[in-house]
Design an enzyme around this catalytic site. Structure first.
Site, short mmCIF file in Angstrom:
data_model
loop_
_atom_site.label_atom_id
_atom_site.label_comp_id
_atom_site.label_asym_id
_atom_site.label_seq_id
_atom_site.Cartn_x
_atom_site.Cartn_y
_atom_site.Cartn_z
N GLY A 219 39.66 42.70 28.22
CA GLY A 219 40.21 44.03 27.73
C GLY A 219 41.67 43.50 28.25
NE ARG A 220 45.40 49.45 27.44
CZ ARG A 220 44.66 50.45 27.23
NH1 ARG A 220 43.47 50.48 28.08
NH2 ARG A 220 44.76 51.20 26.37
CB ILE A 221 43.19 43.68 33.28
CG1 ILE A 221 43.53 45.19 33.55
CG2 ILE A 221 43.18 42.73 34.46
CD1 ILE A 221 43.19 46.02 34.80
CB ALA B 91 36.50 43.47 38.24
NE ARG B 92 37.01 50.21 41.12
CZ ARG B 92 38.26 50.23 40.86
NH1 ARG B 92 38.76 49.01 40.97
NH2 ARG B 92 38.70 51.48 40.46
NE ARG C 202 30.82 46.00 26.94
CZ ARG C 202 31.10 47.27 27.25
NH1 ARG C 202 29.99 48.03 27.61
NH2 ARG C 202 32.39 47.98 27.19
CD GLU D 152 38.05 47.98 48.11
OE1 GLU D 152 39.12 48.65 47.75
OE2 GLU D 152 37.69 47.14 47.35
CG HIS E 252 41.78 47.60 46.09
ND1 HIS E 252 40.35 48.20 45.78
CD2 HIS E 252 42.35 47.64 44.71
CE1 HIS E 252 40.41 48.42 44.56
NE2 HIS E 252 41.28 48.10 44.04
N GLY F 45 45.94 45.05 43.87
CA GLY F 45 46.00 44.99 42.43
C GLY F 45 47.14 45.76 41.89
#
Length: 316
Positions: free
Chosen positions: A154-156, A235-236, A177, A265, A283, A285
Site C-alpha cells: 500500500g502507500r507505506i 505494521a501492527r 492481495r 503493546e 512505536h 512510526g
C-alpha cells in the site's frame, strides 16, 4: 456548537484548529481510555477524536449513542469496530497519507540498525566496553544490493520499497492481495507470501491489522525465511506471533528483527529485550512534530466535513 472530546494531548496547533470549530475538551491523560471513559465518550460528546489503544468494540454500540463520529488519530483503526459503529449511526474516519513517509523512514531506520548492528554497537560504547576498532568487530549485513521483501504494497509499503530501491539499490519483491503495476521503481510481485519470505534478505511488514493478517507471520512463515535474513515490523504487533518470533530468534532460524510495534503493546517480552540482534523502538512510526500536526489537522478536517457535509473526508 458540537462537543468534541480529544482523548490524548495533541500538538497545540491541532488543539487550536479544533477549538475554531468545536466546543473542545482535551483529556490530559496519555494512557488509553478506561471502560468508564469510553462509555462517557459516546454518551456525552457529539464527536470523539480517539487514537491507538482507545478500544471501541461492538459492545459500545449496542444502543445508539449521542456521539455521531469517531475521527481516529492514525491510519490504523483496528481498535474500533467500524462496522458496529456504522450500524449504530456512528461514522469512523482515519488519517491516511499523513503517516506514510514518516513510517517508511522508521522502517529504513530499523532495517539499517538491525542489519548493521547499530543498537548493539551503541550499547557497547555507552557501557564503556568498546576496545577500539578491529576488522572483524560487529560484522553485519551490507544492505546495498540485497533483496527486500515487502508484505503489503500500500502507500507505506511503496514508500519503503522506493527508498530501498532508489536509495540502496535493493532488489524489491513483494506480496500484495491485489495485482499492482506501474510502480515508479523496479519491483516484482510474487504469487504468494511464502515466495517473498523465501526470496528476501530483509522482510518488512506493511499490512493493516485485520482478522486476516492476525499472526500472518507465524512459526511456519518464519521457517520459510533465510537463516541470515531479518524481519522488520512497522505494521501492527499482532501481525507477528511474538512467541514464535522469539523462538525463531533464539534458535537462530533468522538472523535478527527490528520492531516498532508489539503484540501486547506496551508490554515487550524480556526475551526480546535481552537479545542483541533485535532492535526495539517505542512505536516511533509517526513521531515527528510536523507529522503529528498533519495527522491531527486531518482528523479535525474529517470532523468538520462530517458535520458540514454528512461524511468525513477519510471514512473507513
Amino acid at each position: 456548537m458540537q462537543k468534541l472530546w480529544i482523548t490524548r494531548p495533541l500538538p497545540d496547533k491541532v488543539i487550536a484548529e479544533a477549538r475554531r470549530h468545536f466546543d473542545v475538551e482535551v483529556r490530559a491523560e496519555t494512557l488509553p481510555l478506561t471502560q468508564a471513559e469510553r462509555l462517557r465518550a459516546l454518551a456525552e460528546f457529539d464527536a470523539v477524536l480517539p487514537t491507538l489503544g482507545d478500544a471501541f468494540d461492538a459492545s459500545f454500540f449496542k444502543d445508539r449513542p449521542r456521539c455521531r463520529v469517531l475521527a481516529n488519530f492514525g491510519v490504523g483503526f483496528n481498535h474500533i469496530d467500524a462496522k458496529a459503529a456504522r450500524a449504530a449511526g456512528v461514522a469512523v474516519s482515519n488519517t491516511p497519507g499523513a503517516v506514510t513517509d514518516a513510517t517508511a523512514d522508521i522502517a529504513m531506520t530499523l532495517m539499517l540498525m538491525t542489519c548493521r548492528r547499530a543498537g548493539e554497537g551503541e550499547r557497547m560504547v555507552r557501557a564503556g566496553n568498546w576496545p577500539g576498532w578491529h576488522p572483524t568487530q560487529l560484522l553485519g549485513m551490507h544492505v546495498t544490493g540485497k533483496t527486500l521483501g515487502v508484505i503489503g504494497m500500500g502507500r507505506i509499503g511503496q514508500a519503503i520499497a522506493q527508498r530501498a530501491a532508489l536509495g540502496f539499490g535493493m532488489k524489491i519483491v513483494f506480496y500484495n492481495r491485489s495485482t499492482l503495476a506501474g510502480l515508479p521503481f523496479d519491483a516484482t510481485q510474487l504469487a504468494g507470501l511464502e515466495d517473498v519470505l523465501q526470496a528476501a534478505d530483509v522482510v518488512v511488514l506493511a499490512v493493516p491489522a485485520t482478522p486476516e493478517t492476525h499472526h500472518l507471520i507465524d512459526a511456519a512463515a518464519l521457517g520459510m525465511m533465510k537463516r541470515e535474513s531479518v524481519l522488520i515490523n512497522i505494521a501492527r504487533g499482532d501481525v507477528v506471533d511474538e512467541a514464535a518470533l522469539i523462538e525463531a530468534l533464539e534458535q537462530g532460524r533468522i538472523a535478527g528483527a527490528g520492531l516498532d510495534v508489539y503484540e501486547f503493546e506496551p508490554k515487550v517480552p524480556d526475551a526480546l529485550r535481552r537479545m542483541e540482534n533485535v532492535t526495539l523502538l517505542p512505536h516511533l512510526g509517526t513521531s515527528a512534530q510536523e507529522v503529528r500536526e498533519d495527522m491531527g489537522l486531518m482528523a479535525v478536517a474529517n470532523l468538520v466535513a462530517f458535520f458540514k457535509e454528512g461524511k468525513p473526508l477519510n471514512p473507513v
